[in-house]
Motif scaffolding. Sequence first.
Motif, PDB file in Angstrom:
ATOM      1  N   TYR A  38       0.839  -1.197   0.000  1.00 38.22           N
ATOM      2  CA  TYR A  38       0.000   0.000   0.000  1.00 38.22           C
ATOM      3  C   TYR A  38       0.873   1.245   0.000  1.00 38.22           C
ATOM      4  O   TYR A  38       1.951   1.272   0.596  1.00 38.22           O
ATOM      5  CB  TYR A  38      -0.934  -0.027   1.219  1.00 38.22           C
ATOM      6  N   PRO A  78       5.921  -4.637  10.409  1.00 37.54           N
ATOM      7  CA  PRO A  78       5.390  -4.305   9.081  1.00 37.54           C
ATOM      8  C   PRO A  78       6.346  -3.402   8.312  1.00 37.54           C
ATOM      9  O   PRO A  78       7.058  -2.597   8.905  1.00 37.54           O
ATOM     10  CB  PRO A  78       4.067  -3.605   9.397  1.00 37.54           C
ATOM     11  N   GLU A  95       3.060  -2.302   4.551  1.00 37.76           N
ATOM     12  CA  GLU A  95       1.920  -3.141   4.937  1.00 37.76           C
ATOM     13  C   GLU A  95       1.734  -4.336   3.998  1.00 37.76           C
ATOM     14  O   GLU A  95       0.613  -4.679   3.611  1.00 37.76           O
ATOM     15  CB  GLU A  95       0.631  -2.297   4.984  1.00 37.76           C
ATOM     16  N   HIS A 121       1.139  -7.953   2.484  1.00 34.67           N
ATOM     17  CA  HIS A 121       0.434  -9.165   2.901  1.00 34.67           C
ATOM     18  C   HIS A 121       0.053  -9.959   1.667  1.00 34.67           C
ATOM     19  O   HIS A 121      -0.021  -9.420   0.554  1.00 34.67           O
ATOM     20  CB  HIS A 121      -0.811  -8.834   3.734  1.00 34.67           C
ATOM     21  N   THR A 150      -8.556  -4.195   4.167  1.00 34.31           N
ATOM     22  CA  THR A 150      -7.451  -3.504   3.517  1.00 34.31           C
ATOM     23  C   THR A 150      -7.383  -2.017   3.841  1.00 34.31           C
ATOM     24  O   THR A 150      -6.315  -1.413   3.763  1.00 34.31           O
ATOM     25  CB  THR A 150      -7.528  -3.702   1.992  1.00 34.31           C
ATOM     26  N   HIS A 208      -4.742  -1.071   6.341  1.00 34.13           N
ATOM     27  CA  HIS A 208      -3.353  -0.898   5.917  1.00 34.13           C
ATOM     28  C   HIS A 208      -3.068   0.563   5.555  1.00 34.13           C
ATOM     29  O   HIS A 208      -2.018   1.099   5.913  1.00 34.13           O
ATOM     30  CB  HIS A 208      -3.056  -1.807   4.724  1.00 34.13           C
ATOM     31  N   SER A 263      -2.653   0.978  -4.196  1.00 36.41           N
ATOM     32  CA  SER A 263      -2.007  -0.272  -3.790  1.00 36.41           C
ATOM     33  C   SER A 263      -1.356  -0.917  -5.000  1.00 36.41           C
ATOM     34  O   SER A 263      -1.638  -0.557  -6.142  1.00 36.41           O
ATOM     35  CB  SER A 263      -3.015  -1.226  -3.146  1.00 36.41           C
TER      36      SER A 263
END
Length: 509
Positions: free
Chosen positions: A256, A277, A297, A299, A307, A310, A332
């Motif tokens: 992000y 993170p 962030e 993942h 989301t 984030h 993102s």
Amino acid sequence: MANSVNIPQFPQAFWGDSVSLPEFPKLEESIKTDVAIVGGGITGITAAYLLTKQGVKVTLIDAGDLLNGVTGHTTAKITAQHGIIYDELIQHFGEENASLYYHACMDAKQLIEDTIQTYQIDCDYRQEDAYIFTNSDAYISKLQTEKQAYDQLNIPGELSSSMPLDIPVKSVLRMDHQAQFHPLKYLKVLVDEAVNNGLEIYEHTTATDIEYNKHPTIVTRDEHRINCNYVIQASHYPFYDGQGFYPTRMYPERAYIIAVKTPEQFPGGMYINAESPSRSVRLANMDGEDLWLIVGENHKTGQGKSTMKHYEALQQFAEKQFGISEFVYRWSAQDLTTMDKVPYIGSVTKNEDNVFVATGYRKWGMTNGTIAAKIISDRILDKDNPYCELYTPSRFQADPSVRKFTRMNADVAKHMIRGKLEYTNDNVKDLEPDDATVTRVNGKRTGVYKDNDNQLFAVDTTCKHLGCEVNWNSGDRTWDCPCHGSRYSYTGEVIEGPAKEPLNKVKLE
């Protein structure tokens, strides 16, 4: 925590919003060419530029708009500092190959720099040092070991306890002589040059398969055919697998980005932390004003918390460390990581020398994508390239690949089963505007989104790739697959592969 500024309601990448790109038609007939490129990002466009410069007839197609995929959502660091990687490369590939990886990235940087100088491209190119920093005691020794790898490979850099960016750190590893730029301003000029050299471009043209007669032929979703001598798959995720089993050898991750203005003066440099993170910081230029890009962030796609959380976490980090005077953009990005962290660049399988693939950039697409274009174009032009063997997709390193292969595919199986067994009973009538839920319609798992005009959009949540169940991504208003990373709009249209077909629409009573 009370936020001093509001997060933008809709995601929008800064790069695409700050440059005007040309438009191209959709392919409406079958055609012939010498090289067909699928994917209009940095790899596809750079390869098209390099090949057309040598008089090769090239056609490039993209499923959407040019430069609106991964390249349009990058952080645009041109660097060989791809996290803590060099000690690991030495351990698993040997010193010679680890050195090749570094020099491949630096050759990519040089190619970008030379191209900018040749055409005098105004793309905010700046030489910057790159920094990995940590506040975790557990990572101090890892940075020390990584610095030993730098020394072993003659990578210019320094280990210290401070850096120009004024945030708390315990240890910092600097890599000298890296760079950053505005990727779309750069690639727009490459598009113009390649078109002047004869490149044909077709947008909104989706490749679905490759047929073989004497030569490979790309089949599009509209059943048109592109007959060619070579195919370059620069589409992020290979649309044609060729029994290379790419879905089992890579995993997708999302990250992000927020773009903010702050009262602080940026000190120069590009920064990323070592631990989780993740937090990355660089500067961009917006109409002469500083725009701070805060990234992180990470993942796995389709997995984890809401989301929007984030974006909020990045906002809180920026507010605490620098202050935010204006929140300008949020977006993102998604990329793929291979089992050994080295991209797959080369023939899609050992037996298919005229179909190429370039994937698995692990979020470092500016250097990896550029060197991929150089490797593949050199192969087509029958030129020697020192990096071919390092990146060959057919490699298989027993350590750590076997263990990672097992873990990755066990995770896919887990999400496949969980999605099928999940029971939902949410009531669509209770759905708020600009929100989504998963429910059952006639016994089928169904995703329902309500827009701000209270219109409902319902889709069958079974991914069209291998049948996993997609989950709602509230930050981007998409349905994301937790198995192999396919992404769909709230109406079910494919945004990101490996899926090729849209989700089935569901009629609500």
